[in-house]
Design an enzyme around this catalytic site. Sequence first.
Site, PDB file in Angstrom:
ATOM      1  N   TRP A 121       0.831  -1.207   0.000  1.00  0.00           N
ATOM      2  CA  TRP A 121       0.000   0.000   0.000  1.00  0.00           C
ATOM      3  C   TRP A 121       0.868   1.260   0.000  1.00  0.00           C
ATOM      4  CZ3 TRP A 121       0.608   3.440   4.013  1.00  0.00           C
ATOM      5  CH2 TRP A 121       1.122   2.954   5.213  1.00  0.00           C
TER       6      TRP A 121
ATOM      7  N   GLU B 205       7.804   8.818  13.528  1.00  0.00           N
ATOM      8  CA  GLU B 205       7.957   8.182  12.215  1.00  0.00           C
ATOM      9  C   GLU B 205       8.765   9.060  11.255  1.00  0.00           C
ATOM     10  OE1 GLU B 205       7.177   5.200  11.410  1.00  0.00           O
ATOM     11  OE2 GLU B 205       5.606   4.518  12.763  1.00  0.00           O
TER      12      GLU B 205
ATOM     13  N   GLU C 238       9.092   1.823   6.024  1.00  0.00           N
ATOM     14  CA  GLU C 238       8.823   2.707   7.158  1.00  0.00           C
ATOM     15  C   GLU C 238       8.541   4.139   6.700  1.00  0.00           C
ATOM     16  OE1 GLU C 238       8.717   2.390  10.535  1.00  0.00           O
ATOM     17  OE2 GLU C 238       8.943   0.211  10.578  1.00  0.00           O
TER      18      GLU C 238
ATOM     19  N   HIS D 274       4.997   5.543   6.472  1.00  0.00           N
ATOM     20  CA  HIS D 274       4.198   5.798   7.680  1.00  0.00           C
ATOM     21  C   HIS D 274       4.121   7.285   8.005  1.00  0.00           C
ATOM     22  CE1 HIS D 274       5.439   1.468   9.045  1.00  0.00           C
ATOM     23  NE2 HIS D 274       4.704   1.481   7.953  1.00  0.00           N
TER      24      HIS D 274
ATOM     25  N   GLU E  18       9.774  -2.221  17.530  1.00  0.00           N
ATOM     26  CA  GLU E  18       8.770  -2.474  16.491  1.00  0.00           C
ATOM     27  C   GLU E  18       7.457  -2.967  17.105  1.00  0.00           C
ATOM     28  OE1 GLU E  18       8.881  -1.601  13.478  1.00  0.00           O
ATOM     29  OE2 GLU E  18      10.883  -1.783  12.630  1.00  0.00           O
TER      30      GLU E  18
ATOM     31  N   THR F 260       5.758   0.005  18.770  1.00  0.00           N
ATOM     32  CA  THR F 260       5.139   0.874  17.768  1.00  0.00           C
ATOM     33  C   THR F 260       3.850   0.251  17.235  1.00  0.00           C
ATOM     34  OG1 THR F 260       7.387   1.481  17.137  1.00  0.00           O
ATOM     35  CG2 THR F 260       5.631   2.262  15.728  1.00  0.00           C
TER      36      THR F 260
ATOM     37  N   ASP G 233       2.411  -3.214   9.304  1.00  0.00           N
ATOM     38  CA  ASP G 233       3.819  -3.152   8.895  1.00  0.00           C
ATOM     39  C   ASP G 233       4.737  -3.353  10.093  1.00  0.00           C
ATOM     40  OD1 ASP G 233       3.085  -2.623   6.298  1.00  0.00           O
ATOM     41  OD2 ASP G 233       3.789  -0.546   6.269  1.00  0.00           O
ATOM     42  N   GLU G 234       4.416  -2.663  11.181  1.00  0.00           N
ATOM     43  CA  GLU G 234       5.276  -2.726  12.370  1.00  0.00           C
ATOM     44  C   GLU G 234       5.344  -4.151  12.925  1.00  0.00           C
ATOM     45  OE1 GLU G 234       6.984  -0.254  12.678  1.00  0.00           O
ATOM     46  OE2 GLU G 234       5.871   1.623  12.525  1.00  0.00           O
TER      47      GLU G 234
ATOM     48  N   HIS H 161       7.684  -6.195  10.782  1.00  0.00           N
ATOM     49  CA  HIS H 161       9.069  -5.819  11.071  1.00  0.00           C
ATOM     50  C   HIS H 161       9.530  -6.389  12.419  1.00  0.00           C
ATOM     51  CE1 HIS H 161       8.367  -2.115   8.261  1.00  0.00           C
ATOM     52  NE2 HIS H 161       8.437  -3.265   7.600  1.00  0.00           N
TER      53      HIS H 161
END
Length: 330
Positions: A33, A76, A113, A116, A166, A169, A198-199, A202
């Site tokens: 995305w 971020e 990242e 974000h 991560e 977050t 995503d976090e 990761h």
Amino acid sequence: MSIKNIRLEVMQFLEKNVDTFVDQYLIPVEKIWQPSDFLPNSEGENFFEEVKELREIAKDLPYDFWVTLVGDTITEEALPTYESWLMDVEGIDQVEGKGNGWSKWIRQWTGEENRHGDLLNKYLYLSGRVNMREIEITTQHLINDGFDIGTGSDPYKNFVYTSFQELATYVSHNRVAQMAKKYGDNKLSKMCRMIAGDEMRHHHAYSEFVNRIFQVDPSEMMLAFQYMMKQKIVMPAHFLRESGQKISTAFEQFSDSAQRIGVYTAHDYVDIMQKLIDKWEIDKITGLTDEAEKARDYLMKLPARMARISDRIVIPQESHIFKWVEPARI
């Protein structure tokens, strides 16, 4: 062989699997995305109506929510600091040729990242609820001030830090997503939920790096884990400041806002520590030196100790008024 040389050898051993890590934990650029997927379409005929709707819904979000969202965005946006720090870790080389496998990982992780802060910054700008110039000043200060997370260039300590951070977050963005939905802002909720996803990916990656190190150098990895937990994980934005203020003066008030509304609390910190202990099966690791055995004992007892301390923490009930978010706008 010195400890430093052993770490380099372990990093070189793990580097053989970097392409696998990239394929498993990161998503190709063409498939992942992008911020514009969730924002009003500036090329569309309904752009101004979409912005108006976004601003109307944003009116219902409370003060501490905005402070927390701004703080998360600034954190971020300070991504250049994190990338440059990780590129300096022992075993990561961005100079020779196009760099080694680890520098490839860092660049592609950074690419993910970067989306974000881009998404959240645009949302804040369109919302009309915050002072963007003050946010931009704080962001520039935070990048200028850098950070010191207590890891040095040790890859073992850095991977403990990133595994923890991560996940922290993820917790923060996921809670913001839940709160946005509660207040009827489904679009912001989806944005934060996507970032949280995503976090979590990761987190799984960095914690797997640590897991692999435990398999080949268990005692030194255990000592590094103990070191990081003993000195405590500092947040990436611990040098946060507002315009005209001294370094680090805004972080505590930002942290209070996040705790007051339950986005990220001292209990979450303890919970993450316990999750890492469980994930790496610290109690089952064998072949430890006497020093590492003592480190393991310390780690196994630490969450309960920290939980008792967390229970005694008192958060101020009054919100600190930030230059980023003026009450008259809310």
